[in-house]
Design a protein around this motif. Structure first.
Motif, PDB file in Angstrom:
ATOM      1  N   ILE A 269      25.313  32.658  63.627  1.00 31.70           N
ATOM      2  CA  ILE A 269      23.963  32.220  63.261  1.00 31.70           C
ATOM      3  C   ILE A 269      23.243  31.656  64.482  1.00 31.70           C
ATOM      4  CG2 ILE A 269      22.675  30.534  61.894  1.00 31.70           C
ATOM      5  CD1 ILE A 269      24.805  30.891  59.698  1.00 31.70           C
ATOM      6  N   ALA A 270      23.991  30.956  65.337  1.00 27.35           N
ATOM      7  CA  ALA A 270      23.382  30.359  66.534  1.00 27.35           C
ATOM      8  C   ALA A 270      22.794  31.409  67.465  1.00 27.35           C
ATOM      9  CB  ALA A 270      24.422  29.516  67.270  1.00 27.35           C
ATOM     10  N   SER A 271      23.314  32.629  67.407  1.00 26.90           N
ATOM     11  CA  SER A 271      22.817  33.684  68.295  1.00 26.90           C
ATOM     12  C   SER A 271      21.386  34.088  67.970  1.00 26.90           C
ATOM     13  CB  SER A 271      23.725  34.918  68.208  1.00 26.90           C
ATOM     14  OG  SER A 271      23.568  35.574  66.957  1.00 26.90           O
ATOM     15  N   LEU A 272      20.924  33.805  66.756  1.00 28.46           N
ATOM     16  CA  LEU A 272      19.610  34.285  66.329  1.00 28.46           C
ATOM     17  C   LEU A 272      18.483  33.685  67.166  1.00 28.46           C
ATOM     18  CD1 LEU A 272      20.073  34.278  62.443  1.00 28.46           C
ATOM     19  CD2 LEU A 272      20.242  36.209  64.037  1.00 28.46           C
ATOM     20  N   GLY A 273      18.691  32.478  67.689  1.00 31.54           N
ATOM     21  CA  GLY A 273      17.655  31.880  68.523  1.00 31.54           C
ATOM     22  C   GLY A 273      17.394  32.688  69.776  1.00 31.54           C
ATOM     23  N   VAL A 274      18.459  33.154  70.413  1.00 27.47           N
ATOM     24  CA  VAL A 274      18.311  33.972  71.624  1.00 27.47           C
ATOM     25  C   VAL A 274      17.680  35.317  71.269  1.00 27.47           C
ATOM     26  CG1 VAL A 274      19.514  35.036  73.558  1.00 27.47           C
ATOM     27  CG2 VAL A 274      20.312  32.857  72.648  1.00 27.47           C
ATOM     28  N   VAL A 275      18.136  35.907  70.168  1.00 24.50           N
ATOM     29  CA  VAL A 275      17.592  37.199  69.735  1.00 24.50           C
ATOM     30  C   VAL A 275      16.092  37.091  69.481  1.00 24.50           C
ATOM     31  CG1 VAL A 275      17.657  38.940  67.905  1.00 24.50           C
ATOM     32  CG2 VAL A 275      19.795  37.959  68.778  1.00 24.50           C
ATOM     33  N   ALA A 276      15.673  35.976  68.882  1.00 22.86           N
ATOM     34  CA  ALA A 276      14.268  35.819  68.500  1.00 22.86           C
ATOM     35  C   ALA A 276      13.338  35.740  69.700  1.00 22.86           C
ATOM     36  CB  ALA A 276      14.107  34.565  67.637  1.00 22.86           C
ATOM     37  N   ILE A 277      13.794  35.126  70.793  1.00 20.08           N
ATOM     38  CA  ILE A 277      12.898  34.941  71.943  1.00 20.08           C
ATOM     39  C   ILE A 277      12.917  36.121  72.906  1.00 20.08           C
ATOM     40  CG2 ILE A 277      13.132  32.441  71.806  1.00 20.08           C
ATOM     41  CD1 ILE A 277      14.904  32.600  74.343  1.00 20.08           C
ATOM     42  N   TYR A 278      13.938  36.984  72.814  1.00 21.34           N
ATOM     43  CA  TYR A 278      14.070  38.037  73.829  1.00 21.34           C
ATOM     44  C   TYR A 278      12.825  38.919  73.987  1.00 21.34           C
ATOM     45  CZ  TYR A 278      15.033  42.548  75.809  1.00 21.34           C
ATOM     46  OH  TYR A 278      14.914  43.702  76.537  1.00 21.34           O
ATOM     47  N   PRO A 279      12.216  39.448  72.917  1.00 23.48           N
ATOM     48  CA  PRO A 279      11.087  40.363  73.130  1.00 23.48           C
ATOM     49  C   PRO A 279       9.915  39.754  73.884  1.00 23.48           C
ATOM     50  CG  PRO A 279      11.892  40.525  70.878  1.00 23.48           C
ATOM     51  CD  PRO A 279      12.561  39.324  71.486  1.00 23.48           C
ATOM     52  N   PHE A 280       9.812  38.432  73.892  1.00 24.84           N
ATOM     53  CA  PHE A 280       8.691  37.774  74.562  1.00 24.84           C
ATOM     54  C   PHE A 280       8.951  37.524  76.046  1.00 24.84           C
ATOM     55  CE2 PHE A 280       8.745  36.540  70.094  1.00 24.84           C
ATOM     56  CZ  PHE A 280       7.470  36.909  69.701  1.00 24.84           C
ATOM     57  N   MET A 281      10.218  37.648  76.464  1.00 28.56           N
ATOM     58  CA  MET A 281      10.578  37.284  77.820  1.00 28.56           C
ATOM     59  C   MET A 281       9.961  38.201  78.869  1.00 28.56           C
ATOM     60  SD  MET A 281      12.273  34.482  77.726  1.00 28.56           S
ATOM     61  CE  MET A 281      11.139  34.069  76.401  1.00 28.56           C
ATOM     62  N   LYS A 282       9.769  39.466  78.533  1.00 29.60           N
ATOM     63  CA  LYS A 282       9.195  40.398  79.495  1.00 29.60           C
ATOM     64  C   LYS A 282       7.757  40.056  79.838  1.00 29.60           C
ATOM     65  CE  LYS A 282       9.898  44.023  76.847  1.00 29.60           C
ATOM     66  NZ  LYS A 282      10.241  43.553  75.482  1.00 29.60           N
ATOM     67  N   ARG A 283       7.145  39.167  79.063  1.00 31.91           N
ATOM     68  CA  ARG A 283       5.775  38.740  79.326  1.00 31.91           C
ATOM     69  C   ARG A 283       5.702  37.526  80.245  1.00 31.91           C
ATOM     70  NH1 ARG A 283       6.290  40.675  74.206  1.00 31.91           N
ATOM     71  NH2 ARG A 283       4.547  41.783  73.215  1.00 31.91           N
ATOM     72  N   ILE A 284       6.801  36.760  80.329  1.00 29.79           N
ATOM     73  CA  ILE A 284       6.722  35.477  81.020  1.00 29.79           C
ATOM     74  C   ILE A 284       7.721  35.304  82.166  1.00 29.79           C
ATOM     75  CG2 ILE A 284       5.804  34.330  78.973  1.00 29.79           C
ATOM     76  CD1 ILE A 284       8.559  33.171  78.470  1.00 29.79           C
ATOM     77  N   THR A 285       8.673  36.238  82.316  1.00 23.50           N
ATOM     78  CA  THR A 285       9.664  36.097  83.379  1.00 23.50           C
ATOM     79  C   THR A 285      10.052  37.456  83.937  1.00 23.50           C
ATOM     80  OG1 THR A 285      11.902  35.317  83.912  1.00 23.50           O
ATOM     81  CG2 THR A 285      11.526  36.092  81.662  1.00 23.50           C
ATOM     82  N   ASP A 286      10.461  37.460  85.196  1.00 21.88           N
ATOM     83  CA  ASP A 286      10.974  38.683  85.812  1.00 21.88           C
ATOM     84  C   ASP A 286      12.425  38.950  85.408  1.00 21.88           C
ATOM     85  OD1 ASP A 286       8.636  39.263  87.280  1.00 21.88           O
ATOM     86  OD2 ASP A 286       9.211  37.841  88.844  1.00 21.88           O
TER      87      ASP A 286
END
Length: 306
Positions: free
Chosen positions: A137-154
């Motif tokens: 269940i704890a993994s869901l936090g990382v999964v949720a933010i991943y699609p947004f990372m390409k907008r804010i980090t290299d």
């Protein structure tokens, strides 16, 4: 309608009823490499834990559960990613024909399909012990933010590694009901491996990504990709070797790791960042690299860590 980056002639297009094909494409059913790459850390961890516990084989039921869960959660993740990225996908030649931007599936329909796949993943998760359930269940936090990372980090590939490598913790937790140093080292090695292979993958889209403002390690590394890829793959092998050492693994495990390392070295030698077809081929070849390490771990457990 077809999807530009779908696999041609796949059984999903030949046998699934036309009305359901857009959903198969949302889950990338015709591209199993994604769930294989999600599965490998799970199976590596299960095999490493088997040897550490004195078992002769990884628990077959665990292997089946991890495979079902990897297929379901990879599909849910891809669907979620397409929902979040629908505006970006509409601007990229390779992705604008995907089901959501092309209008084959509405956003509401995609959300319902994502929930259905996530339910399958949840039903798989609750077959494990309580510690593993909470860890999953704890993994869901990382999964949720991943699609947004390409907008804010290299470094979206790093966040993908955090998510895709979570199984390196799960396999160990499913056997022991806790986490130990070997599991954390395995997790680190899988993250480094993911950064490497997804950098290769991202080189297919770097021109379109630059136009729409999507960031990646492929764009960040540029012409330095080959030496940096070698560095990440070397670090991955070292971390996986540490995991084997901490778990008390024998020679067969290190033999599998050596073959895995040789495969990664071959990728570094072969890569041409200006050849998208070659990049895709090398990316997909990581399924075979995963087999090499896994079979070494299985053999190590079977041989009693000689």
């Amino acid at each position: 309608m077809t999807v530009a980056d779908a696999v041609r002639g796949h059984w999903a297009d030949r046998f699934i009823p036309p009305g359901l094909r857009p959903y198969a494409r949302l889950s990338r059913l015709e591209r199993p490499i994604g769930w294989w790459l999600l599965l490998w850390p799970c199976w590596w961890s299960a095999a490493l834990a088997a040897g550490a516990s004195g078992a002769r084989w990884p628990d077959p039921w665990h292997l089946v559960l991890f495979m079902i869960g990897a297929i379901a959660m990879r599909g849910a993740g891809c669907t979620y990613n397409d929902i979040v990225d629908r505006d970006i996908d509409d601007k990229v030649a390779r992705t604008r024909s995907r089901p959501i931007p092309s209008g084959q599936v509405s956003v509401t329909q995609a959300k319902l399909f994502m929930a259905l796949q996530a339910l399958v993943g949840f039903l798989v998760l609750i077959q494990f012990n309580g510690f593993a359930i909470l860890l999953g269940i704890a993994s869901l936090g990382v999964v949720a933010i991943y699609p947004f990372m390409k907008r804010i980090t290299d470094w979206p590939q790093f966040v993908l590694g955090l998510a895709f490598s979570w199984g390196a913790l799960m396999g160990w937790a499913a056997v022991f009901g806790r986490l130990d140093g070997a599991a954390f080292a395995l997790y680190a090695g899988a993250i480094l491996w993911t950064i490497g292979y997804d950098t290769i993958y991202a080189h297919q889209d770097k021109e379109d990504d630059a136009i729409v403002g999507v960031r990646s390690t492929a764009r960040l590394f540029g012409r330095a990709t080959r030496p940096l890829l070698a560095l990440f793959f070397l670090a991955a092998v070292i971390a996986l070797g540490l995991a084997c050492r901490l778990a008390g693994a024998g020679m067969a495990a290190y033999g599998g790791l050596a073959l895995f390392a040789a495969h990664l070295a071959w990728q570094v030698v072969r890569i041409d960042i200006d050849d998208p077809d070659l990049c895709l081929m090398l990316f997909r070849a990581n399924r075979d690299a995963g087999w090499l390490f896994f079979l070494g771990l299985v053999a190590d457990a079977a041989l009693g860590r000689l």
